[in-house]
Design a protein around this motif. Structure first.
Motif, PDB file in Angstrom:
ATOM      1  N   GLY A 103      13.413   0.932  -4.591  1.00  0.00           N
ATOM      2  CA  GLY A 103      14.333   1.426  -3.578  1.00  0.00           C
ATOM      3  C   GLY A 103      14.781   2.863  -3.733  1.00  0.00           C
ATOM      4  O   GLY A 103      15.581   3.349  -2.935  1.00  0.00           O
ATOM      5  N   THR A 104      14.276   3.564  -4.741  1.00  0.00           N
ATOM      6  CA  THR A 104      14.644   4.970  -4.951  1.00  0.00           C
ATOM      7  C   THR A 104      13.898   5.860  -3.954  1.00  0.00           C
ATOM      8  O   THR A 104      12.930   5.426  -3.319  1.00  0.00           O
ATOM      9  N   PRO A 105      14.327   7.113  -3.802  1.00  0.00           N
ATOM     10  CA  PRO A 105      13.591   8.023  -2.908  1.00  0.00           C
ATOM     11  C   PRO A 105      12.113   8.126  -3.270  1.00  0.00           C
ATOM     12  O   PRO A 105      11.257   8.224  -2.391  1.00  0.00           O
ATOM     13  N   HIS A 106      11.817   8.075  -4.574  1.00  0.00           N
ATOM     14  CA  HIS A 106      10.437   8.197  -5.045  1.00  0.00           C
ATOM     15  C   HIS A 106       9.606   6.985  -4.615  1.00  0.00           C
ATOM     16  O   HIS A 106       8.456   7.133  -4.187  1.00  0.00           O
ATOM     17  N   GLY A 129      -3.747   6.267   3.950  1.00  0.00           N
ATOM     18  CA  GLY A 129      -4.711   5.179   4.007  1.00  0.00           C
ATOM     19  C   GLY A 129      -5.322   4.790   2.685  1.00  0.00           C
ATOM     20  O   GLY A 129      -6.429   4.239   2.643  1.00  0.00           O
ATOM     21  N   VAL A 130      -4.622   5.059   1.588  1.00  0.00           N
ATOM     22  CA  VAL A 130      -5.096   4.673   0.257  1.00  0.00           C
ATOM     23  C   VAL A 130      -4.304   3.463  -0.225  1.00  0.00           C
ATOM     24  O   VAL A 130      -3.072   3.450  -0.122  1.00  0.00           O
ATOM     25  N   GLN A 131      -4.976   2.437  -0.711  1.00  0.00           N
ATOM     26  CA  GLN A 131      -4.291   1.271  -1.248  1.00  0.00           C
ATOM     27  C   GLN A 131      -3.624   1.641  -2.568  1.00  0.00           C
ATOM     28  O   GLN A 131      -4.296   2.077  -3.506  1.00  0.00           O
ATOM     29  N   MET A 132      -2.298   1.487  -2.624  1.00  0.00           N
ATOM     30  CA  MET A 132      -1.537   1.839  -3.826  1.00  0.00           C
ATOM     31  C   MET A 132      -0.567   0.715  -4.162  1.00  0.00           C
ATOM     32  O   MET A 132      -0.016   0.069  -3.265  1.00  0.00           O
ATOM     33  N   ALA A 133      -0.360   0.483  -5.444  1.00  0.00           N
ATOM     34  CA  ALA A 133       0.534  -0.576  -5.912  1.00  0.00           C
ATOM     35  C   ALA A 133       1.699   0.043  -6.669  1.00  0.00           C
ATOM     36  O   ALA A 133       1.495   0.803  -7.625  1.00  0.00           O
ATOM     37  N   HIS A 134       2.912  -0.302  -6.251  1.00  0.00           N
ATOM     38  CA  HIS A 134       4.109   0.282  -6.858  1.00  0.00           C
ATOM     39  C   HIS A 134       4.373  -0.276  -8.257  1.00  0.00           C
ATOM     40  O   HIS A 134       4.316  -1.489  -8.485  1.00  0.00           O
ATOM     41  N   VAL A 135       4.672   0.629  -9.188  1.00  0.00           N
ATOM     42  CA  VAL A 135       5.065   0.256 -10.553  1.00  0.00           C
ATOM     43  C   VAL A 135       6.456   0.844 -10.793  1.00  0.00           C
ATOM     44  O   VAL A 135       6.590   2.032 -11.082  1.00  0.00           O
ATOM     45  N   PRO A 136       7.511   0.027 -10.645  1.00  0.00           N
ATOM     46  CA  PRO A 136       8.865   0.563 -10.812  1.00  0.00           C
ATOM     47  C   PRO A 136       9.247   0.743 -12.279  1.00  0.00           C
ATOM     48  O   PRO A 136       8.968  -0.127 -13.109  1.00  0.00           O
ATOM     49  N   TYR A 137       9.852   1.879 -12.594  1.00  0.00           N
ATOM     50  CA  TYR A 137      10.376   2.143 -13.931  1.00  0.00           C
ATOM     51  C   TYR A 137      11.901   2.181 -13.877  1.00  0.00           C
ATOM     52  O   TYR A 137      12.487   2.266 -12.797  1.00  0.00           O
ATOM     53  N   LYS A 138      12.515   2.126 -15.028  1.00  0.00           N
ATOM     54  CA  LYS A 138      13.971   2.231 -15.093  1.00  0.00           C
ATOM     55  C   LYS A 138      14.365   3.697 -15.247  1.00  0.00           C
ATOM     56  O   LYS A 138      14.840   4.139 -16.291  1.00  0.00           O
ATOM     57  N   GLY A 139      14.096   4.467 -14.199  1.00  0.00           N
ATOM     58  CA  GLY A 139      14.429   5.886 -14.221  1.00  0.00           C
ATOM     59  C   GLY A 139      13.192   6.763 -14.174  1.00  0.00           C
ATOM     60  O   GLY A 139      12.064   6.334 -14.493  1.00  0.00           O
TER      61      GLY A 139
END
Length: 322
Positions: A160-163, A175-185
């Motif tokens: 949910g961050t701007p990034h 149009g590129v398949q990308m998977a989100h990897v959330p970090y703690k900061g």
């Protein structure tokens, strides 16, 4: 009706002044609380403290920073929204634009529960890659990404961050398949990108500039309309064929509703003076942060636009943090 003698009128006036004086002193001279919704040591905290220190000099009164981190700034926001005393709040992208969409219910109304003062800072979000990746610009990144068998993992500073939201917009746009990897900061995401644990990340210019300059990561595209003065060699998304893309992390100053209108005006004037002061301008430039002071109306209009724009992204990708 009996008339007071001059002597008695003077005595009454003096007594009235004695009663009134403490409240006037409290309004004009007492310390003001400045609430920040992030922990000490964060970039938002560093910028907020810098602004608070300079505003204090202009106002001639103490400003005491009170950190209330947690829940995407909603803890701090609720504290200020229910305050019965004048205070300032370092509101941001999350507070005023995205939290109403990311959570089912928040304990404040971003439109009604704060008195707007001014926008004051923004930082472009940037698509960055490991130097080991064989890409130098957005066109090459797209070609490489579309050639991958699996979705390309990309790191961000958290859900949910701007990034993160910018990353979802980027993958949809190119149009590129990308998977989100959330970090703690942003720090942990940056560390893993530098170490080669991840090959792609959405970062902000302020945290990434030193690593780009050192050749430890490669900037592919920045989310501002114009190139960032902090990273002038990194082209924008606009320049590379995506004129409608813009993504920045931003901060604004608001006050509690208990803050009288005349004090709000003084705070706005003090903020603008701070933003134009040499110490603040020098420090913000060094951090890669753009100063953007404005009016209360400009802040409210900007926040409404951002709330609508990012709300659409959040709903489309079903992003929730509650």
């Amino acid at each position: 009706m009996p008339r007071l003698s001059l002597h008695r009128r003077s005595a009454v006036a003096a007594a009235f002044s004695a009663v009134l004086a403490p409240s006037l002193w409290a309004q004009d001279s007492a310390a003001i609380e400045y609430v920040i919704g992030f922990a000490p040591g964060s970039s938002a905290d560093a910028i907020g403290r810098l602004i608070a220190e300079q505003m204090s000099k202009t106002l001639g009164r103490s400003i005491i920073v009170n950190n209330k981190p947690g829940a995407g700034t909603t803890i701090a926001a609720q504290y200020v929204a229910t305050a019965r005393a004048p205070m300032l709040f370092n509101a941001d992208f999350a507070t005023l634009a995205t939290m109403p969409h990311l959570m089912g219910k928040i304990p404040y109304d971003p439109e009604k529960d704060f008195a707007p003062i001014s926008l004051f800072a923004r930082v472009p979000v940037m698509l960055a890659v490991s130097p080991s990746l064989p890409v130098n610009n957005l066109k090459e990144f797209i070609a490489w990404g579309k050639g991958q068998r699996d979705p390309v993992p990309y790191g961000s500073s958290g859900l949910g961050t701007p990034h993160h939201l910018a990353g979802e917009l980027v993958k949809e746009m190119i149009g590129v398949q990308m998977a989100h990897v959330p970090y703690k900061g942003g720090g942990p995401a940056m560390n893993d990108l530098v170490a080669g644990q991840i090959a792609v990340a959405m970062l902000d210019v302020a945290s990434a500039k030193a690593f780009v300059a050192a050749g430890k990561i490669r900037g592919i595209a920045v989310g501002s309309v114009q190139r960032s003065a902090a990273l002038p060699d990194v082209p924008t998304f606009h320049e590379q064929g995506y004129p409608n893309f813009e993504a920045t992390a931003w901060q604004a100053l608001v006050a509690s509703l208990a803050t009288p209108a005349d004090q709000r005006l003084k705070f706005q004037e003090a903020l603008h003076a701070a933003m134009n002061s040499a110490p603040v301008k020098t420090r913000l430039d060094a951090l890669g942060v753009e100063g953007i002071p404005g009016t209360p109306d400009q802040l409210m209009a900007f926040a409404r636009t951002e709330r609508a724009r990012w709300g659409e992204v959040i709903r489309k990708h079903n992003i929730r943090i509650d």
